[in-house]
Motif scaffolding. Structure first.
Motif, PDB file in Angstrom:
ATOM      1  N   ARG A   1     -62.917  60.483 -22.825  1.00 58.24           N
ATOM      2  CA  ARG A   1     -61.698  60.623 -22.017  1.00 58.24           C
ATOM      3  C   ARG A   1     -61.453  59.252 -21.414  1.00 58.24           C
ATOM      4  O   ARG A   1     -62.368  58.652 -20.853  1.00 58.24           O
ATOM      5  N   THR A   2     -60.229  58.733 -21.519  1.00 59.93           N
ATOM      6  CA  THR A   2     -59.952  57.385 -21.038  1.00 59.93           C
ATOM      7  C   THR A   2     -58.653  57.327 -20.243  1.00 59.93           C
ATOM      8  O   THR A   2     -57.792  58.192 -20.371  1.00 59.93           O
ATOM      9  N   SER A   3     -58.558  56.288 -19.444  1.00 62.76           N
ATOM     10  CA  SER A   3     -57.334  55.968 -18.706  1.00 62.76           C
ATOM     11  C   SER A   3     -57.183  54.462 -18.664  1.00 62.76           C
ATOM     12  O   SER A   3     -58.156  53.737 -18.481  1.00 62.76           O
ATOM     13  N   GLN A   4     -55.956  53.989 -18.836  1.00 61.01           N
ATOM     14  CA  GLN A   4     -55.619  52.578 -18.739  1.00 61.01           C
ATOM     15  C   GLN A   4     -55.060  52.300 -17.351  1.00 61.01           C
ATOM     16  O   GLN A   4     -54.247  53.071 -16.844  1.00 61.01           O
ATOM     17  N   HIS A   5     -55.484  51.201 -16.755  1.00 57.81           N
ATOM     18  CA  HIS A   5     -54.995  50.794 -15.438  1.00 57.81           C
ATOM     19  C   HIS A   5     -54.824  49.286 -15.429  1.00 57.81           C
ATOM     20  O   HIS A   5     -55.277  48.587 -16.337  1.00 57.81           O
ATOM     21  N   LYS A   6     -54.196  48.788 -14.361  1.00 56.38           N
ATOM     22  CA  LYS A   6     -54.108  47.343 -14.189  1.00 56.38           C
ATOM     23  C   LYS A   6     -54.038  47.002 -12.713  1.00 56.38           C
ATOM     24  O   LYS A   6     -53.518  47.757 -11.895  1.00 56.38           O
ATOM     25  N   PHE A   7     -54.620  45.864 -12.403  1.00 60.44           N
ATOM     26  CA  PHE A   7     -54.441  45.229 -11.107  1.00 60.44           C
ATOM     27  C   PHE A   7     -53.507  44.052 -11.340  1.00 60.44           C
ATOM     28  O   PHE A   7     -53.625  43.350 -12.351  1.00 60.44           O
ATOM     29  N   THR A   8     -52.579  43.855 -10.429  1.00 65.86           N
ATOM     30  CA  THR A   8     -51.665  42.719 -10.494  1.00 65.86           C
ATOM     31  C   THR A   8     -51.879  41.873  -9.254  1.00 65.86           C
ATOM     32  O   THR A   8     -51.902  42.396  -8.139  1.00 65.86           O
ATOM     33  N   LEU A   9     -52.053  40.572  -9.462  1.00 61.35           N
ATOM     34  CA  LEU A   9     -52.169  39.637  -8.354  1.00 61.35           C
ATOM     35  C   LEU A   9     -50.839  38.906  -8.232  1.00 61.35           C
ATOM     36  O   LEU A   9     -50.332  38.359  -9.220  1.00 61.35           O
ATOM     37  N   ILE A  10     -50.284  38.898  -7.019  1.00 61.13           N
ATOM     38  CA  ILE A  10     -49.016  38.229  -6.751  1.00 61.13           C
ATOM     39  C   ILE A  10     -49.317  37.079  -5.798  1.00 61.13           C
ATOM     40  O   ILE A  10     -49.753  37.303  -4.669  1.00 61.13           O
ATOM     41  N   TYR A  11     -49.083  35.874  -6.280  1.00 56.44           N
ATOM     42  CA  TYR A  11     -49.468  34.674  -5.544  1.00 56.44           C
ATOM     43  C   TYR A  11     -48.356  34.200  -4.619  1.00 56.44           C
ATOM     44  O   TYR A  11     -47.185  34.274  -4.955  1.00 56.44           O
ATOM     45  N   PRO A  12     -48.736  33.647  -3.473  1.00 54.86           N
ATOM     46  CA  PRO A  12     -47.746  33.064  -2.558  1.00 54.86           C
ATOM     47  C   PRO A  12     -47.327  31.679  -3.059  1.00 54.86           C
ATOM     48  O   PRO A  12     -47.892  31.150  -4.016  1.00 54.86           O
TER      49      PRO A  12
END
Length: 161
Positions: A127-138
Protein backbone atom coordinates in the motif's frame (compact mmCIF):
# COMPACT_ATOMS: atom_id res chain seq x y z
CA UNK A 1 1.40 3.00 20.04
CA UNK A 2 3.21 4.16 16.92
CA UNK A 3 5.65 2.70 14.48
CA UNK A 4 8.01 5.60 13.77
CA UNK A 5 10.30 6.45 10.87
CA UNK A 6 12.33 9.60 10.56
CA UNK A 7 12.99 11.20 7.20
CA UNK A 8 15.55 13.97 7.06
CA UNK A 9 16.03 16.08 3.96
CA UNK A 10 19.35 17.89 4.16
CA UNK A 11 19.79 20.66 1.66
CA UNK A 12 23.10 22.24 0.85
CA UNK A 13 23.63 24.80 -1.84
CA UNK A 14 26.61 27.03 -2.21
CA UNK A 15 27.86 29.87 -4.22
CA UNK A 16 25.85 32.32 -6.16
CA UNK A 17 27.16 35.62 -7.38
CA UNK A 18 26.00 38.27 -9.81
CA UNK A 19 24.98 36.80 -13.17
CA UNK A 20 22.94 37.80 -16.19
CA UNK A 21 19.83 35.61 -15.74
CA UNK A 22 19.19 32.28 -14.01
CA UNK A 23 21.81 30.22 -12.28
CA UNK A 24 21.31 26.54 -11.54
CA UNK A 25 22.82 25.13 -8.37
CA UNK A 26 22.55 21.53 -7.26
CA UNK A 27 20.88 20.98 -3.92
CA UNK A 28 22.24 17.85 -2.32
CA UNK A 29 19.47 16.11 -0.44
CA UNK A 30 20.42 13.25 1.82
CA UNK A 31 17.66 11.10 3.18
CA UNK A 32 18.25 9.21 6.41
CA UNK A 33 15.57 6.81 7.57
CA UNK A 34 15.82 5.94 11.23
CA UNK A 35 13.61 3.25 12.73
CA UNK A 36 13.05 2.81 16.44
CA UNK A 37 12.66 -0.92 15.81
CA UNK A 38 13.28 -3.46 13.07
CA UNK A 39 9.68 -3.16 11.93
CA UNK A 40 8.92 -3.76 8.27
CA UNK A 41 5.51 -2.14 8.64
CA UNK A 42 6.37 1.29 7.19
CA UNK A 43 8.97 2.70 4.82
CA UNK A 44 9.81 6.08 3.27
CA UNK A 45 11.68 6.62 0.02
CA UNK A 46 12.54 9.94 -1.57
CA UNK A 47 11.74 10.24 -5.28
CA UNK A 48 15.39 11.06 -5.97
CA UNK A 49 18.57 11.74 -4.04
CA UNK A 50 19.39 15.11 -5.59
CA UNK A 51 17.03 17.99 -6.23
CA UNK A 52 17.93 21.17 -8.12
CA UNK A 53 17.16 24.67 -6.89
CA UNK A 54 17.17 27.44 -9.49
CA UNK A 55 18.31 30.89 -8.41
CA UNK A 56 16.45 33.63 -10.27
CA UNK A 57 18.52 36.80 -10.39
CA UNK A 58 15.49 38.88 -11.37
CA UNK A 59 13.49 37.80 -8.29
CA UNK A 60 16.60 37.53 -6.09
CA UNK A 61 15.46 34.17 -4.73
CA UNK A 62 15.63 30.44 -5.28
CA UNK A 63 12.58 29.02 -7.00
CA UNK A 64 10.27 26.80 -4.94
CA UNK A 65 11.76 23.35 -4.37
CA UNK A 66 9.49 20.28 -4.43
CA UNK A 67 10.80 17.14 -2.70
CA UNK A 68 8.65 14.11 -3.39
CA UNK A 69 8.58 10.91 -1.38
CA UNK A 70 6.61 7.68 -1.07
CA UNK A 71 5.26 6.08 2.11
CA UNK A 72 4.77 2.30 1.84
CA UNK A 73 3.39 -0.48 4.00
CA UNK A 74 2.58 -4.16 3.34
CA UNK A 75 -0.82 -4.72 1.72
CA UNK A 76 -1.84 -6.84 4.73
CA UNK A 77 -1.55 -3.77 6.96
CA UNK A 78 -4.84 -1.88 7.25
CA UNK A 79 -3.61 0.90 9.53
CA UNK A 80 -3.58 4.62 8.68
CA UNK A 81 -0.52 6.78 9.13
CA UNK A 82 0.46 10.30 10.20
CA UNK A 83 3.30 12.61 9.24
CA UNK A 84 4.85 15.17 11.61
CA UNK A 85 7.31 17.93 10.79
CA UNK A 86 9.92 17.72 13.53
CA UNK A 87 12.26 20.40 12.26
CA UNK A 88 12.84 22.86 9.44
CA UNK A 89 16.09 24.76 9.90
CA UNK A 90 17.76 26.76 7.12
CA UNK A 91 20.58 29.31 7.03
CA UNK A 92 22.90 31.26 4.75
CA UNK A 93 26.34 32.20 6.01
CA UNK A 94 25.18 31.35 9.55
CA UNK A 95 22.12 33.64 9.45
CA UNK A 96 18.65 32.04 9.72
CA UNK A 97 16.74 31.83 6.46
CA UNK A 98 12.94 32.01 6.79
CA UNK A 99 11.93 29.18 4.47
CA UNK A 100 8.21 28.38 4.23
CA UNK A 101 7.37 24.68 4.26
CA UNK A 102 4.32 23.14 2.61
CA UNK A 103 3.15 19.52 2.80
CA UNK A 104 1.13 18.45 -0.25
CA UNK A 105 0.59 22.16 -1.04
CA UNK A 106 -0.76 23.07 2.40
CA UNK A 107 1.16 25.20 4.94
CA UNK A 108 3.01 22.94 7.36
CA UNK A 109 5.12 24.20 10.26
CA UNK A 110 7.27 22.49 12.86
CA UNK A 111 5.20 20.33 15.24
CA UNK A 112 2.30 20.08 12.75
CA UNK A 113 0.87 16.56 12.49
CA UNK A 114 -1.34 15.47 9.63
CA UNK A 115 -4.71 13.91 10.37
CA UNK A 116 -4.68 10.12 9.98
CA UNK A 117 -4.23 9.30 6.30
CA UNK A 118 -5.08 6.14 4.39
CA UNK A 119 -2.78 4.73 1.76
CA UNK A 120 -3.75 5.81 -1.77
CA UNK A 121 -2.92 2.75 -3.87
CA UNK A 122 -2.09 -0.94 -3.58
CA UNK A 123 0.39 -2.51 -5.98
CA UNK A 124 2.86 -5.40 -5.86
CA UNK A 125 1.89 -6.31 -2.30
CA UNK A 126 2.38 -2.77 -0.97
CA UNK A 127 0.00 0.00 0.00
CA UNK A 128 1.58 3.31 -1.00
CA UNK A 129 1.01 7.05 -0.96
CA UNK A 130 2.86 9.82 -2.78
CA UNK A 131 3.57 13.08 -0.96
CA UNK A 132 5.77 16.13 -1.32
CA UNK A 133 7.31 18.83 0.78
CA UNK A 134 7.77 22.20 -0.90
CA UNK A 135 10.32 24.72 0.31
CA UNK A 136 9.54 28.36 -0.52
CA UNK A 137 12.57 30.60 -0.20
CA UNK A 138 12.57 34.27 0.81
CA UNK A 139 14.36 36.99 -1.09
CA UNK A 140 18.09 36.34 -0.90
CA UNK A 141 20.11 39.17 -2.40
CA UNK A 142 23.16 38.40 -4.48
CA UNK A 143 26.52 39.49 -3.19
CA UNK A 144 29.96 39.91 -4.68
CA UNK A 145 31.20 36.90 -2.73
CA UNK A 146 30.06 33.31 -2.40
CA UNK A 147 27.34 32.53 0.14
CA UNK A 148 27.01 29.12 1.77
CA UNK A 149 23.45 28.04 2.52
CA UNK A 150 22.14 24.81 4.00
CA UNK A 151 19.16 23.41 5.79
CA UNK A 152 17.41 20.37 7.16
CA UNK A 153 13.85 19.14 7.08
CA UNK A 154 13.12 16.41 9.66
CA UNK A 155 9.96 14.37 9.30
CA UNK A 156 8.36 11.55 11.33
CA UNK A 157 6.02 9.09 9.68
CA UNK A 158 4.15 6.69 11.94
CA UNK A 159 1.42 4.12 11.73
CA UNK A 160 -1.67 4.65 13.82
CA UNK A 161 -1.96 1.53 15.94
Amino acid sequence: MYSILLLIFLTLFTGFTNAASSVSKDVNVNVFIVKNSNSSELSIEADKSMFTAMYDTKNQSFSDLDMGFTISSPATNNKDYEIELMGSDHQCDGDPLAVITRFDDDPFVVDNVTPAMSFQTTKNGLRTSQHKFTLIYPTLAQTDSEQVCNGTLSVYARLKI
